[in-house]
Design an enzyme around this catalytic site. Sequence first.
Site, PDB file in Angstrom:
ATOM      1  N   GLU A  79      15.393  17.859  -4.485  1.00 34.66           N
ATOM      2  CA  GLU A  79      15.312  16.921  -5.598  1.00 34.66           C
ATOM      3  C   GLU A  79      14.498  17.540  -6.726  1.00 34.66           C
ATOM      4  O   GLU A  79      14.214  16.883  -7.720  1.00 34.66           O
ATOM      5  CB  GLU A  79      14.721  15.587  -5.137  1.00 34.66           C
ATOM      6  N   CYS A 111      14.341  12.361  -0.638  1.00 39.54           N
ATOM      7  CA  CYS A 111      13.966  13.140   0.550  1.00 39.54           C
ATOM      8  C   CYS A 111      15.035  13.099   1.646  1.00 39.54           C
ATOM      9  O   CYS A 111      14.837  13.635   2.730  1.00 39.54           O
ATOM     10  CB  CYS A 111      12.632  12.637   1.098  1.00 39.54           C
ATOM     11  N   HIS A 233      10.596  11.244   8.631  1.00 35.17           N
ATOM     12  CA  HIS A 233      10.292  11.797   7.305  1.00 35.17           C
ATOM     13  C   HIS A 233       8.826  11.468   7.008  1.00 35.17           C
ATOM     14  O   HIS A 233       8.385  10.337   7.194  1.00 35.17           O
ATOM     15  CB  HIS A 233      11.204  11.162   6.242  1.00 35.17           C
TER      16      HIS A 233
HETATM   17  N1  COA Z   1     -11.766   6.487   5.325  1.00 32.83           N
HETATM   18  C1  COA Z   1     -10.660   6.251   6.080  1.00 32.83           C
HETATM   19  N2  COA Z   1      -9.558   5.586   5.605  1.00 32.83           N
HETATM   20  C2  COA Z   1      -9.584   5.182   4.308  1.00 32.83           C
HETATM   21  C3  COA Z   1     -10.716   5.406   3.480  1.00 32.83           C
HETATM   22  C4  COA Z   1     -11.838   6.088   4.051  1.00 32.83           C
HETATM   23  N3  COA Z   1     -12.925   6.339   3.321  1.00 32.83           N
HETATM   24  N4  COA Z   1     -10.435   4.882   2.269  1.00 32.83           N
HETATM   25  C5  COA Z   1      -9.193   4.354   2.339  1.00 32.83           C
HETATM   26  N5  COA Z   1      -8.686   4.534   3.565  1.00 32.83           N
HETATM   27  C6  COA Z   1      -7.361   4.139   4.061  1.00 32.83           C
HETATM   28  C7  COA Z   1      -6.900   2.785   3.580  1.00 32.83           C
HETATM   29  O1  COA Z   1      -7.423   1.746   4.389  1.00 32.83           O
HETATM   30  C8  COA Z   1      -5.385   2.932   3.701  1.00 32.83           C
HETATM   31  O2  COA Z   1      -5.005   2.760   5.039  1.00 32.83           O
HETATM   32  P1  COA Z   1      -3.768   1.802   5.425  1.00 32.83           P
HETATM   33  O3  COA Z   1      -2.557   2.355   4.700  1.00 32.83           O
HETATM   34  O4  COA Z   1      -3.658   1.949   6.903  1.00 32.83           O
HETATM   35  O5  COA Z   1      -4.102   0.451   4.947  1.00 32.83           O
HETATM   36  C9  COA Z   1      -5.147   4.404   3.367  1.00 32.83           C
HETATM   37  O6  COA Z   1      -6.420   5.049   3.497  1.00 32.83           O
HETATM   38  C10 COA Z   1      -4.653   4.626   1.941  1.00 32.83           C
HETATM   39  O7  COA Z   1      -5.508   3.946   1.078  1.00 32.83           O
HETATM   40  P2  COA Z   1      -4.911   3.159  -0.167  1.00 32.83           P
HETATM   41  O8  COA Z   1      -6.030   2.529  -0.908  1.00 32.83           O
HETATM   42  O9  COA Z   1      -3.785   2.293   0.282  1.00 32.83           O
HETATM   43  O10 COA Z   1      -4.367   4.423  -0.972  1.00 32.83           O
HETATM   44  P3  COA Z   1      -3.624   4.517  -2.340  1.00 32.83           P
HETATM   45  O11 COA Z   1      -3.589   3.237  -3.078  1.00 32.83           O
HETATM   46  O12 COA Z   1      -4.235   5.683  -3.019  1.00 32.83           O
HETATM   47  O13 COA Z   1      -2.091   4.874  -1.928  1.00 32.83           O
HETATM   48  C11 COA Z   1      -0.261   6.110  -1.025  1.00 32.83           C
HETATM   49  C12 COA Z   1      -1.736   5.740  -0.870  1.00 32.83           C
HETATM   50  C13 COA Z   1       0.166   6.904   0.180  1.00 32.83           C
HETATM   51  C14 COA Z   1       0.597   4.844  -1.114  1.00 32.83           C
HETATM   52  C15 COA Z   1      -0.099   6.971  -2.316  1.00 32.83           C
HETATM   53  O14 COA Z   1      -0.783   8.191  -2.147  1.00 32.83           O
HETATM   54  C16 COA Z   1       1.359   7.265  -2.681  1.00 32.83           C
HETATM   55  O15 COA Z   1       2.016   6.460  -3.315  1.00 32.83           O
HETATM   56  N6  COA Z   1       1.867   8.454  -2.290  1.00 32.83           N
HETATM   57  C17 COA Z   1       3.259   8.816  -2.471  1.00 32.83           C
HETATM   58  C18 COA Z   1       4.044   8.251  -1.312  1.00 32.83           C
HETATM   59  C19 COA Z   1       5.466   8.649  -1.389  1.00 32.83           C
HETATM   60  O16 COA Z   1       5.727   9.795  -1.584  1.00 32.83           O
HETATM   61  N7  COA Z   1       6.406   7.721  -1.246  1.00 32.83           N
HETATM   62  C20 COA Z   1       7.801   8.038  -1.457  1.00 32.83           C
HETATM   63  C21 COA Z   1       8.495   8.740  -0.383  1.00 32.83           C
HETATM   64  S1  COA Z   1       8.710   7.861   1.107  1.00 32.83           S
END
Ligand code: COA
Length: 391
Positions: A79, A111, A233
Amino acid sequence: MQAGIESISIYTSQYYLDLKALANQSGEDPNKYYIGIGQQRMSVPPPDEDVVTLAANATAQALQGIDTTALDTFLFATETGIDQSKAAGIYVHELVRLPKNMRVFELKQACYSGAGGLSMAVPYLLHHPDRKVLIVAADVARYGIGSIGEPTQGAGAVAMVLSTNPTIMTFDLESGLYTNDVMDFWRPNYADEALVDGKYSIKMYITALREAWQQYTGITGRPFGDFHRFVYHLPFTKMADKAHQFLVRHANAELNQEEWQRQIDDAAIYQRFIGNTYAGSVFVALTSLLDNSQEDLAGKRIGLFSYGSGSVGEFFSGIVQQGYKAYLKKALHHEIIAGRAELDYETYREFYTFKSRLPTDGAVMQTPKYNAGRYRFAGLADHKRLYEVVV
Ligand code: COA
């Protein structure tokens, strides 16, 4: 007769950023990345690396010991292609010197496209048992500096030779499918970076898994207990935990956390250190499972789920073959991942922004030399991308 993988190899860029360097910038606790999303490092391509060079390196590795005269089809799944018209695979075809009498074209659906290619290749091979198909999935995952997706970036390629001499794994013809028009992740033609609604994407992934699994089990009648391991994935490794936890519950499987975790953990090892490879991700995960499982998986059924945002999901399965370990390239893969050089945050930024400095007016430009393996993106002239063989 069955068709499947005769050879599989992965490649990633030779530089990485540890996510603690990103955490220092974003002010996040590094454990949010290490534990929360399950990512430790991300591969970062230098200025002279792109999907063509990543793919060419993976392809050259996968073709070692393979009779290429039987190859008649090369499917390139990506992609993050480099041209709106010409397939990136044609550059790879030339770099690795593939036979002229073959077809090469590009597949796209976020993906998912690598798995789509595999689903087309298996029945094709059963009709043409004397031929082989090369599938290469390569991507550079870019979400933008400071964006929510930044810690889930990565870069890499996986190359697979499929044939009716499947020394590593065979695939079943049945699969469960699901397509749904949603905007959870996309990249407009004018953008270099993907846009993502991360939380929504996780929901859409799970929905696609549920629907694809339901169709798969309806068609095959195969219960959850028939699967020894699951390969998902992996946009980030914690996604497999979320998906598998859901599936275990949905299928009423009586497994405790340690048991279901064991079904998915080996598949996540490479991704944790490489980051997302988009179209390649589910096959990087499969390679990780085959390379790193301490247990002999011969004769075991593996369930695979591919999800491409936008969205398409497919659940499919395969059986690992007797003696498969002799055909794996585990030592090479470990060497590539462990041998990468660590970048500081400033150099990561410099590599990242290089793309925006490429001329768009046809001017001649030579890329600075970094370590890009056996093939490098040498520069541009007359709006044409130039590649060279390094060794
Ligand atoms: N220690 C341990 N865990 C922690 C933490 C810490 N200090 N701080 C946060 N976390 C955990 C949160 O509780 C959360 O866990 P959960 O998902 O089990 O609830 C996780 O870390 C992620 O935290 P969050 O605040 O939800 O992260 P974010 O708002 O930055 O978003 C993603 C995370 C993955 C959604 C983001 O990075 C993203 O959009 N990535 C792209 C994903 C993608 O490619 N999608 C398309 C293809 S399928």
